[in-house]
Write an enzyme that holds these catalytic residues in place. Structure first.
Site, PDB file in Angstrom:
ATOM      1  N   ASP A  82      -4.178  -1.437   3.010  1.00 53.60           N
ATOM      2  CA  ASP A  82      -4.429  -1.065   1.619  1.00 53.60           C
ATOM      3  C   ASP A  82      -5.938  -0.935   1.363  1.00 53.60           C
ATOM      4  O   ASP A  82      -6.735  -1.702   1.908  1.00 53.60           O
ATOM      5  CB  ASP A  82      -3.835  -2.159   0.716  1.00 53.60           C
ATOM      6  CG  ASP A  82      -3.810  -1.756  -0.737  1.00 53.60           C
ATOM      7  OD1 ASP A  82      -3.195  -0.722  -1.045  1.00 53.60           O
ATOM      8  OD2 ASP A  82      -4.414  -2.460  -1.572  1.00 53.60           O
ATOM      9  N   GLU A 114      -5.177   3.339   4.021  1.00 57.34           N
ATOM     10  CA  GLU A 114      -5.164   4.099   2.775  1.00 57.34           C
ATOM     11  C   GLU A 114      -6.614   4.451   2.448  1.00 57.34           C
ATOM     12  O   GLU A 114      -7.414   3.573   2.133  1.00 57.34           O
ATOM     13  CB  GLU A 114      -4.586   3.263   1.630  1.00 57.34           C
ATOM     14  CG  GLU A 114      -4.631   4.008   0.310  1.00 57.34           C
ATOM     15  CD  GLU A 114      -4.563   3.102  -0.923  1.00 57.34           C
ATOM     16  OE1 GLU A 114      -4.170   3.607  -1.975  1.00 57.34           O
ATOM     17  OE2 GLU A 114      -4.923   1.920  -0.839  1.00 57.34           O
TER      18      GLU A 114
END
Ligand code: NAG
Ligand code: NAG
Ligand code: NAG
Ligand code: NAG
Ligand code: NAG
Length: 537
Positions: A223, A247
Site C-alpha cells: 500500500d 501501489e
C-alpha cells in the site's frame, strides 16, 4: 516449475524462502478480495450490508476459504486479500470503521475481526492445496490515528516518537513531503512511520520475514508505496523473499515506473495503463485510442519489465468500470486487453458481477447479493483465464514475449503477443460501420465471413457490422489438449489450467513465434461473447 508447487511446499519448513518469485507470479492471474465483503458465514442475513455505512459486514478469512470454488472456477491462480494486521478498534470515525483493513494499529498482531492465526493458516493451506498463490496487502508507510500529536503510541508496533515523522500535511508534488508528511486528514490521521530509521527498517524486515514464513504468503501488495523512501523497498522485499507489487497511484508512466526495478519494487500496479484504458474504451468518454497506443509505447520504453506489471480495470480506490461506461462490451474489450497484453491480470471482486459502485465507499459492495452467479462477465473472464493459463502452460516463452501493436484506428486496435492476435474496439454493442485492417505477417486463409476477411499476404480485416466484440485469434494447432474451440482437454492439473499439456505442443508454439503460416480458420465461436478464433496449418 509451478506444477511442482505442492511438492515444493512440503519442503517449505526446510527453507527460508519457499515463497513465490516475480517469475512465478507473471504466470498468474489474481482475484482481489476485500476480506470483509467477499462472503458471509452460512446462515447469515444477506440483506444487511450497505457500503454507505462504512462498517463491518462480516466476511472473514474462513469465509474466503469456504468459497474458493467460485474464484478457481473462473480460472484465477491467485488471490490478493486485504491487510491482515490489527486495525484501529476505537469509536466510529467520520469515515466509519476500518472494515477495509487499512487502518493499522499494531502491524505485528493479526486483525481479530478477520479471524485467528489458525484461520489464516487454514486459508493459506487451502489456497495452496488448490495450486493457487496467496498475496497479502501490507501497509508500512503509516499507522492510523485521530490526532496529530504522538503522545500515546502504546497501541502501535513502534512505540517511540523518534520512529515517526512529526505531523505535516502533504504538499503534493514535493517528493520529500509526499514521503515524510502524513496521508489522511484531521478526521483520520495517518501518522507516517520513519522508514529511514535503521531500527524501523530492521523491525519491519524481521516482521515481514516472519509473517511470510508463518502464513506461507507467496506475494505482497504494498500500500502507498510511493509514500515511502524508495531505498526502503529492496531491503523490505528482500527480507520477505517474495514478489512485491506496489501501489504507485500516478498516471504518469515516467513517474510511476521509477518504482519498478532493483532500486525499488518488482512491479507496480499499472495506473498509467488503467488511465489509458479508461480513455480509450469507456462510453461516454474521450474514446481516445491514441492514449492507449501511446501508453503501450511509453511502458515498453520505461518499464524494466512490462510482463510483471499489474493490469486492472477496477480496485478499491477507483470507480467501478460500469459506473464509468454504460456499455458492457467496452468492459469486455478492456478486460481482454488486461489478459492478452503484457502483465499480470488482476480482477477486483464484483467486477465479474457487473457491480457499478462509484468512488469509495460505494465501490466496496458486498459480493453475496450477486448469488455468485455465472454472469456474462464471469464467463468472459473464465474464458480469458482458461486461454491464458493454457498458453502459459504450453509454452515457456509466450508469457515473456512482449506485445506488438499491428495497427490502430481511432476506434480499434490490433496487437500480437507471440502467435496470438487480439483485436479490440471501443464502438460498443451496436452494429458499427467500422473496420480495422492489418498485415499480420502470417499467411492466413479462408473462410471469409461478414466480420472477418482474410486477404492474401497475411492481411486480416475485422468489421464491426455485428457490434464491437473482442476477438482473440490463435493458430488451431496450438490448442491441442486445451479444451478450447472444440479441442478436448487432455490434462488438467489442480489449478484447472491444463498446466501439464503436451510438451510437443509447447515446442510447436516456440517454433511458430514469427514464422509465416499458411492457415485456415476453424472452430469459430467458442464463448457467448468472447470469441477465440483459430486457424490451422
Ligand atoms: C518539501 O517538503 C519538505 C518536507 O515537508 C519541506 O521541508 C521542504 O521545504 C519542501 N520543499 C519545498 C520546495 O517546498
Ligand atoms: C471530516 O469529515 C467530515 C464529515 O465527512 C467532513 O465534512 C470534513 O470536511 C472532514 N474534515 C476534514 C478536516 O477533512
Ligand atoms: C489522446 O491521447 C493522446 C496521447 O496521450 C494525447 O496527446 C491527446 O491529447 C489525447 N486527445 C484527446 C482528445 O484527449
Ligand atoms: C456456475 O457454474 C458452475 C459450473 O457449471 C456450477 O457448479 C455452479 O453451481 C454455478 N453457479 C451458480 C450460482 O449457478
Ligand atoms: C460504410 O462506410 C464506408 C466507408 O466510409 C462507406 O463507403 C459505406 O457507404 C458505409 N456503409 C453504410 C451501410 O453506411
Amino acid at each position: 516449475m509451478k506444477h511442482l508447487f505442492n511438492l515444493f511446499l512440503s519442503f517449505s519448513l526446510l527453507s527460508s524462502t519457499y515463497a513465490a518469485s516475480a517469475d512465478e507470479w507473471r504466470k498468474r492471474s489474481i482475484y482481489q478480495i476485500i476480506t470483509d465483503r467477499y462472503a458471509l458465514p452460512k446462515g447469515s442475513d444477506l440483506t444487511k450490508c450497505n457500503p454507505a455505512d462504512q462498517t463491518f459486514c462480516g466476511g472473514t478469512w474462513s469465509t474466503i476459504k469456504d468459497n474458493l470454488d467460485y474464484i478457481q472456477n473462473a480460472g484465477f491462480t491467485a488471490i490478493w486479500i486485504s491487510p491482515v494486521s490489527q486495525n484501529y478498534e476505537g469509536a466510529r470515525t467520520p469515515y466509519g470503521d476500518p472494515y477495509h483493513g487499512y487502518w493499522i494499529a499494531d502491524a505485528s498482531k493479526l486483525n481479530s475481526r478477520f479471524g485467528t492465526a489458525a484461520d489464516l493458516k487454514a486459508l493459506s493451506d487451502e489456497v495452496h492445496r488448490r495450486g493457487m498463490f496467496l498475496m497479502v496487502d501490507v501497509v508500512v508507510n503509516n499507522v492510523m490515528g485521530l490526532k496529530t500529536d504522538l503522545s500515546d503510541l502504546s497501541t502501535y508496533m513502534f512505540t517511540d516518537q523518534s520512529q515517526y515523522h512529526s505531523y505535516c500535511p502533504i504538499q503534493w508534488g514535493n517528493t520529500t513531503s509526499e514521503q515524510n508528511c502524513w496521508l489522511g486528514d484531521l478526521n483520520v490521521t495517518l501518522p507516517d512511520v520513519k522508514t529511514q530509521d535503521p531500527g524501523v527498517v530492521s523491525a519491519y524486515s524481521s516482521w515481514i520475514k516472519a509473517l511470510v514464513q508463518e502464513f506461507q504468503i507467496d506475494g505482497l501488495r504494498i500500500d502507498a508505496a510511493k509514500h515511502v523512501n524508495m531505498d526502503f523497498w529492496p531491503q523490505f522485499c528482500g527480507a520477505a523473499g517474495v514478489y512485491c507489487i506496489g501501489e504507485v497511484f500516478d498516471a504518469d508512466p515516467g513517474q510511476a515506473l521509477q518504482w519498478q526495478g532493483s532500486q525499488a519494487l518488482d512491479a507496480i500496479l499499472n495506473y498509467p495503463m488503467y488511465n489509458a484504458l479508461v480513455s480509450a474504451f469507456t462510453i461516454p468518454g474521450p474514446q481516445n485510442m491514441s492514449a492507449l497506443t501511446d501508453m503501450i509505447t511509453q511502458i515498453k520504453a520505461k518499464s524494466s519489465d512490462p510482463t510483471l506489471l499489474g493490469n486492472f480495470l477496477e480496485d478499491q480506490d477507483v470507480p467501478r468500470w460500469a459506473s464509468l461506461s454504460v456499455d458492457p462490451q467496452t468492459m469486455w474489450n478492456a478486460m481482454t486487453f488486461s489478459f492478452m497484453s503484457d502483465g499480470i491480470p488482476i480482477v477486483y471482486y464484483g467486477q465479474e458481477q457487473g457491480f457499478n459502485g462509484n468512488a469509495d465507499p460505494f465501490n466496496r459492495e458486498p459480493l453475496w447479493p450477486s448469488g455468485y452467479a455465472n454472469s456474462s462477465s464471469y464467463e468472459v473472464i473464465a474464458k480469458l483465464n482458461q486461454f491464458r493459463n493454457f498458453m502459459i502452460s504450453s509454452s515457456t516463452s509466450w508469457i515473456t514475449t512482449q506485445m506488438e501493436v499491428l495497427s490502430a484506428t481511432t476506434q480499434s486496435i490490433m496487437f500480437t503477443k507471440g502467435p496470438v492476435i487480439t483485436v479490440l474496439t471501443n464502438v460498443g454493442s451496436p452494429p458499427a460501420n467500422v473496420t480495422i485492417w492489418a498485415n499480420t505477417g502470417m499467411k492466413l486463409s479462408t473462410p471469409t465471413t461478414d466480420q472477418f476477411a482474410i486477404g492474401s499476404g497475411g492481411t486480416l480485416e475485422v468489421s464491426y457490422v455485428k457490434g464491437g466484440k473482442p476477438a482473440v485469434i490463435v493458430p488451431d494447432v496450438l490448442l491441442a489438449g486445451s479444451g478450447i474451440c472444440g479441442h478436448t482437454l487432455t490434462t488438467t492439473s489442480s489449478t484447472g489450467s491444463a498446466q501439464e499439456a503436451s510438451s510437443s505442443n509447447g515446442a510447436q508454439l516456440q517454433k511458430l513465434g514469427s514464422v509465416a503460416m499458411s492457415a485456415a480458420y476453424s472452430a469459430i465461436m467458442s464463448a457467448i461473447l468472447l470469441r477465440i478464433w483459430t486457424w490451422v496449418l
